[in-house]
Design a protein around this motif. Structure first.
Motif, short mmCIF file in Angstrom:
data_model
loop_
_atom_site.label_atom_id
_atom_site.label_comp_id
_atom_site.label_asym_id
_atom_site.label_seq_id
_atom_site.Cartn_x
_atom_site.Cartn_y
_atom_site.Cartn_z
N LEU A 51 17.38 25.41 61.71
CA LEU A 51 17.07 24.55 62.78
C LEU A 51 17.91 24.55 63.91
O LEU A 51 19.12 24.64 63.67
N GLN A 52 17.74 24.22 65.05
CA GLN A 52 18.71 23.71 66.30
C GLN A 52 18.85 22.27 66.40
O GLN A 52 17.78 21.45 66.89
N LEU A 53 20.03 21.77 66.41
CA LEU A 53 20.31 20.40 66.59
C LEU A 53 21.44 20.59 67.78
O LEU A 53 22.53 20.64 67.49
N LYS A 54 20.91 19.98 68.87
CA LYS A 54 22.13 19.96 70.10
C LYS A 54 23.20 18.87 69.59
O LYS A 54 22.75 17.78 69.10
N SER A 55 24.40 19.03 70.32
CA SER A 55 25.30 17.97 70.10
C SER A 55 24.96 16.50 70.56
O SER A 55 25.09 15.50 69.97
N LYS A 56 24.25 16.53 71.77
CA LYS A 56 23.51 15.10 72.21
C LYS A 56 22.90 14.44 71.25
O LYS A 56 22.73 13.30 71.17
N VAL A 57 22.04 15.20 70.66
CA VAL A 57 21.00 14.59 69.53
C VAL A 57 21.79 14.36 68.21
O VAL A 57 21.46 13.20 67.83
N LYS A 91 6.04 23.43 62.15
CA LYS A 91 6.49 24.75 62.37
C LYS A 91 7.16 24.73 63.88
O LYS A 91 7.03 25.44 64.81
N ARG A 92 8.06 24.00 63.74
CA ARG A 92 9.38 23.91 64.95
C ARG A 92 10.57 24.14 64.45
O ARG A 92 10.96 24.10 63.34
N HIS A 93 11.53 24.57 65.28
CA HIS A 93 12.94 24.55 65.09
C HIS A 93 13.71 23.95 65.75
O HIS A 93 14.96 23.72 65.34
N ASN A 94 13.40 23.69 66.90
CA ASN A 94 14.29 22.68 67.64
C ASN A 94 13.94 21.22 67.48
O ASN A 94 12.97 20.73 67.46
N LEU A 95 15.21 20.66 67.10
CA LEU A 95 15.06 19.23 66.71
C LEU A 95 15.44 18.45 68.07
O LEU A 95 16.53 17.86 68.21
N SER A 96 14.43 18.22 68.70
CA SER A 96 14.75 17.32 70.05
C SER A 96 14.88 16.08 69.90
O SER A 96 14.41 15.50 68.66
#
Length: 229
Positions: free
Chosen positions: A180-186, A216-221
């Motif tokens: 998964l992708q977890l950006k710093s701001k999140v 079926k998502r990878h980006n943790l917005s």
């Protein structure tokens, strides 16, 4: 549209020392890495609050040592103390004994005596002994003073909690491990709006992982993460 339900077939990621976020515990992590690689005769006592990483360190040590063809025994005493201490018989032959939660045998005379014998045999044979507890060895209410004395023979470390940067690194590493992708701001938003206990953060990551798999998502917005609270 009805979301797809994830099948309960995913295996948990293996626990390794490489995945441990050291923070202010780098010296201890380096020592465990050397022990796994073949440093013998060490006695270590690790204390720390619940969810501070003690179990991760002990299991990670055993995993790395086994890769080096060394024999290990990981002993989770919260569960094993309900059984007979006879299960310790012969364990002095192991290269490394990792005893997790030794506070759970305090006050149990048979277990204390069995560990005292095992300690003496393993130490005489030059084996590595690693113990963890929720408090220092001198604070454990053992019936057997000699056992408390033995546990203080080696080095003693108190695990230091992770700061904000360490917790963010933990979250992002866990996300990456799950694909998964977890950006710093999140990740920062999570720290400001959720429990900061590592165990609670990891439990929330499991929930995010399950819902992300279903959708079926990878980006943790941020909107996605907020919807999971």
């Amino acid at each position: 549209m009805i979301p797809q339900l994830p099948l309960a077939v995913a295996l948990p990621p293996p626990i390794t020392l490489a995945d441990f976020i050291p923070g202010k515990n780098r010296q201890l992590l380096d020592l465990l890495t050397r022990m796994a690689a073949g440093r013998n005769g060490e006695i270590l006592f690790i204390s720390g609050a619940p969810e501070s990483g003690k179990t991760h360190l002990l299991m990670g040590l055993c995993s790395l040592a086994e890769q080096q063809k060394r024999s290990c025994a990981y002993l989770p005493m919260e569960e094993l103390c309900k059984l007979s201490p006879e299960l310790l018989a012969g364990m002095e032959s192991m290269d490394i004994l990792a005893v997790d939660g030794v506070q759970h045998i305090a006050g149990q005379a048979a277990w204390e005596e069995a560990f005292f014998v095992l300690f003496n045999l393993a130490h005489a044979a030059g084996k590595n002994l690693l113990f963890s507890a929720d408090r220092g060895s001198g604070q454990l209410p053992f019936l057997l003073p000699d056992l408390r004395s033995r546990l203080s023979w080696g080095s003693s470390y108190r695990l230091q909690p992770l700061d904000d940067e360490g917790l963010m690194e933990l979250l992002q590493n866990q996300a990456q491990t799950r694909g998964l992708q977890l950006k710093s701001k999140v990740a920062r938003w999570l720290l400001n709006h959720c429990s900061r206990r590592p165990g609670d953060l990891l439990a929330f990551m499991d929930r995010l992982d399950e819902k992300a798999l279903a959708e079926k998502r990878h980006n943790l917005s941020l909107p996605f993460v907020q919807s999971c609270l």
